[in-house]
Write a protein that holds these residues in place. Structure first.
Motif, PDB file in Angstrom:
ATOM      1  N   MET A   1       0.849  -1.171   0.000  1.00 50.03           N
ATOM      2  CA  MET A   1       0.000   0.000   0.000  1.00 50.03           C
ATOM      3  C   MET A   1       0.898   1.239   0.000  1.00 50.03           C
ATOM      4  O   MET A   1       1.849   1.315   0.763  1.00 50.03           O
ATOM      5  CB  MET A   1      -0.881  -0.029   1.242  1.00 50.03           C
ATOM      6  N   ILE A   2       0.574   2.180  -0.844  1.00 46.06           N
ATOM      7  CA  ILE A   2       1.329   3.427  -0.931  1.00 46.06           C
ATOM      8  C   ILE A   2       0.440   4.546  -0.413  1.00 46.06           C
ATOM      9  O   ILE A   2      -0.703   4.690  -0.845  1.00 46.06           O
ATOM     10  CB  ILE A   2       1.754   3.722  -2.379  1.00 46.06           C
ATOM     11  N   THR A   3       0.969   5.333   0.506  1.00 45.33           N
ATOM     12  CA  THR A   3       0.249   6.475   1.050  1.00 45.33           C
ATOM     13  C   THR A   3       0.862   7.748   0.481  1.00 45.33           C
ATOM     14  O   THR A   3       2.086   7.911   0.486  1.00 45.33           O
ATOM     15  CB  THR A   3       0.339   6.479   2.592  1.00 45.33           C
ATOM     16  N   MET A   4       0.005   8.633  -0.013  1.00 45.23           N
ATOM     17  CA  MET A   4       0.460   9.905  -0.582  1.00 45.23           C
ATOM     18  C   MET A   4      -0.679  10.901  -0.535  1.00 45.23           C
ATOM     19  O   MET A   4      -1.806  10.532  -0.224  1.00 45.23           O
ATOM     20  CB  MET A   4       0.936   9.709  -2.029  1.00 45.23           C
ATOM     21  N   THR A   5      -0.397  12.136  -0.860  1.00 41.93           N
ATOM     22  CA  THR A   5      -1.454  13.136  -0.972  1.00 41.93           C
ATOM     23  C   THR A   5      -1.932  13.192  -2.422  1.00 41.93           C
ATOM     24  O   THR A   5      -1.242  12.718  -3.338  1.00 41.93           O
ATOM     25  CB  THR A   5      -0.973  14.543  -0.555  1.00 41.93           C
ATOM     26  N   VAL A   6      -3.081  13.793  -2.614  1.00 39.90           N
ATOM     27  CA  VAL A   6      -3.593  13.976  -3.974  1.00 39.90           C
ATOM     28  C   VAL A   6      -2.620  14.837  -4.766  1.00 39.90           C
ATOM     29  O   VAL A   6      -2.378  14.598  -5.950  1.00 39.90           O
ATOM     30  CB  VAL A   6      -5.011  14.586  -3.953  1.00 39.90           C
ATOM     31  N   ASN A   7      -2.017  15.819  -4.129  1.00 43.44           N
ATOM     32  CA  ASN A   7      -1.037  16.667  -4.798  1.00 43.44           C
ATOM     33  C   ASN A   7       0.150  15.824  -5.286  1.00 43.44           C
ATOM     34  O   ASN A   7       0.629  16.009  -6.408  1.00 43.44           O
ATOM     35  CB  ASN A   7      -0.568  17.787  -3.866  1.00 43.44           C
ATOM     36  N   ASP A   8       0.633  14.900  -4.442  1.00 44.54           N
ATOM     37  CA  ASP A   8       1.703  13.981  -4.866  1.00 44.54           C
ATOM     38  C   ASP A   8       1.258  13.192  -6.091  1.00 44.54           C
ATOM     39  O   ASP A   8       2.015  13.028  -7.051  1.00 44.54           O
ATOM     40  CB  ASP A   8       2.057  12.987  -3.756  1.00 44.54           C
ATOM     41  N   LEU A   9       0.034  12.699  -6.039  1.00 45.61           N
ATOM     42  CA  LEU A   9      -0.526  11.917  -7.146  1.00 45.61           C
ATOM     43  C   LEU A   9      -0.454  12.702  -8.449  1.00 45.61           C
ATOM     44  O   LEU A   9       0.017  12.192  -9.473  1.00 45.61           O
ATOM     45  CB  LEU A   9      -1.980  11.549  -6.835  1.00 45.61           C
ATOM     46  N   LEU A  10      -0.908  13.951  -8.415  1.00 41.23           N
ATOM     47  CA  LEU A  10      -0.937  14.762  -9.630  1.00 41.23           C
ATOM     48  C   LEU A  10       0.463  15.044 -10.159  1.00 41.23           C
ATOM     49  O   LEU A  10       0.656  15.164 -11.377  1.00 41.23           O
ATOM     50  CB  LEU A  10      -1.689  16.066  -9.372  1.00 41.23           C
ATOM     51  N   ASN A  11       1.441  15.127  -9.274  1.00 38.80           N
ATOM     52  CA  ASN A  11       2.825  15.348  -9.706  1.00 38.80           C
ATOM     53  C   ASN A  11       3.471  14.073 -10.243  1.00 38.80           C
ATOM     54  O   ASN A  11       4.290  14.116 -11.159  1.00 38.80           O
ATOM     55  CB  ASN A  11       3.661  15.902  -8.547  1.00 38.80           C
TER      56      ASN A  11
ATOM     57  N   VAL B   1       7.955   9.159  -3.616  1.00 40.18           N
ATOM     58  CA  VAL B   1       6.843   8.587  -2.845  1.00 40.18           C
ATOM     59  C   VAL B   1       6.506   7.161  -3.291  1.00 40.18           C
ATOM     60  O   VAL B   1       5.884   6.409  -2.552  1.00 40.18           O
ATOM     61  CB  VAL B   1       5.604   9.526  -2.919  1.00 40.18           C
ATOM     62  N   LEU B   2       6.952   6.783  -4.500  1.00 35.76           N
ATOM     63  CA  LEU B   2       6.656   5.450  -5.044  1.00 35.76           C
ATOM     64  C   LEU B   2       7.782   4.453  -4.877  1.00 35.76           C
ATOM     65  O   LEU B   2       7.627   3.282  -5.204  1.00 35.76           O
ATOM     66  CB  LEU B   2       6.373   5.563  -6.557  1.00 35.76           C
ATOM     67  N   VAL B   3       8.925   4.917  -4.370  1.00 37.89           N
ATOM     68  CA  VAL B   3      10.129   4.092  -4.332  1.00 37.89           C
ATOM     69  C   VAL B   3      10.352   3.503  -2.950  1.00 37.89           C
ATOM     70  O   VAL B   3      10.247   4.192  -1.930  1.00 37.89           O
ATOM     71  CB  VAL B   3      11.362   4.893  -4.786  1.00 37.89           C
ATOM     72  N   ASP B   4      10.689   2.223  -2.950  1.00 31.69           N
ATOM     73  CA  ASP B   4      11.038   1.511  -1.714  1.00 31.69           C
ATOM     74  C   ASP B   4      12.553   1.499  -1.584  1.00 31.69           C
ATOM     75  O   ASP B   4      13.242   0.889  -2.388  1.00 31.69           O
ATOM     76  CB  ASP B   4      10.496   0.077  -1.762  1.00 31.69           C
TER      77      ASP B   4
END
Length: 127
Positions: A1-11, A123-126
């Motif tokens: 599961m990845i947690t982020m903000t909507v702003n992160d998503l759009l970027n 935000v997507l990288v482990d």
């Protein structure tokens, strides 16, 4: 599961779209494609919420139709701009959980990335 903000998503979306055209090993390519599908779902939900805000705060003509500016955007009610901006900021800062796994940092070893791209996809990288 990845947690982020909507702003992160759009970027993240534009950078991830670029990466989808790069060569990755099979398992990583599959993970990236799955991640993109999940992010697209969240983007659709954001767009629906953004549209509701535009309809709520949009200027209307005498027939009740939304008024559009010269560049094709919905013209917002000037007396409601602060309220609209506050709701939009709240929407952008909303935390979401994406049903996908982070991508291993090693998966990007053979891919040329600009530092700006790395900052966005962090935000997507482990690690």
């Amino acid at each position: 599961m990845i947690t982020m903000t909507v702003n992160d998503l759009l970027n993240v979306i534009p950078v991830l779209r670029e990466l989808l055209n790069k060569p990755f090993k099979g398992a990583t390519a599959f993970k990236l494609a799955r991640l993109m599908r999940e992010l697209d779902k969240e983007t659709t939900l954001f767009e629906e919420s953004r549209q509701k805000l535009a309809e709520k705060y949009g200027e209307r003509d005498e027939n009740g139709n939304l008024v559009f500016s010269e560049n094709g955007n919905i013209q917002l009610q000037t007396d409601k701009l602060e309220e609209c901006n506050a709701e939009m900021l709240g929407l952008l800062n909303t935390t979401i959980e994406v049903n996908a796994d982070k991508i291993s940092m090693e998966a990007f070893d053979d891919i040329d990335l600009a530092p700006a791209q790395v900052m966005v996809i962090d935000v997507l990288v482990d690690y």
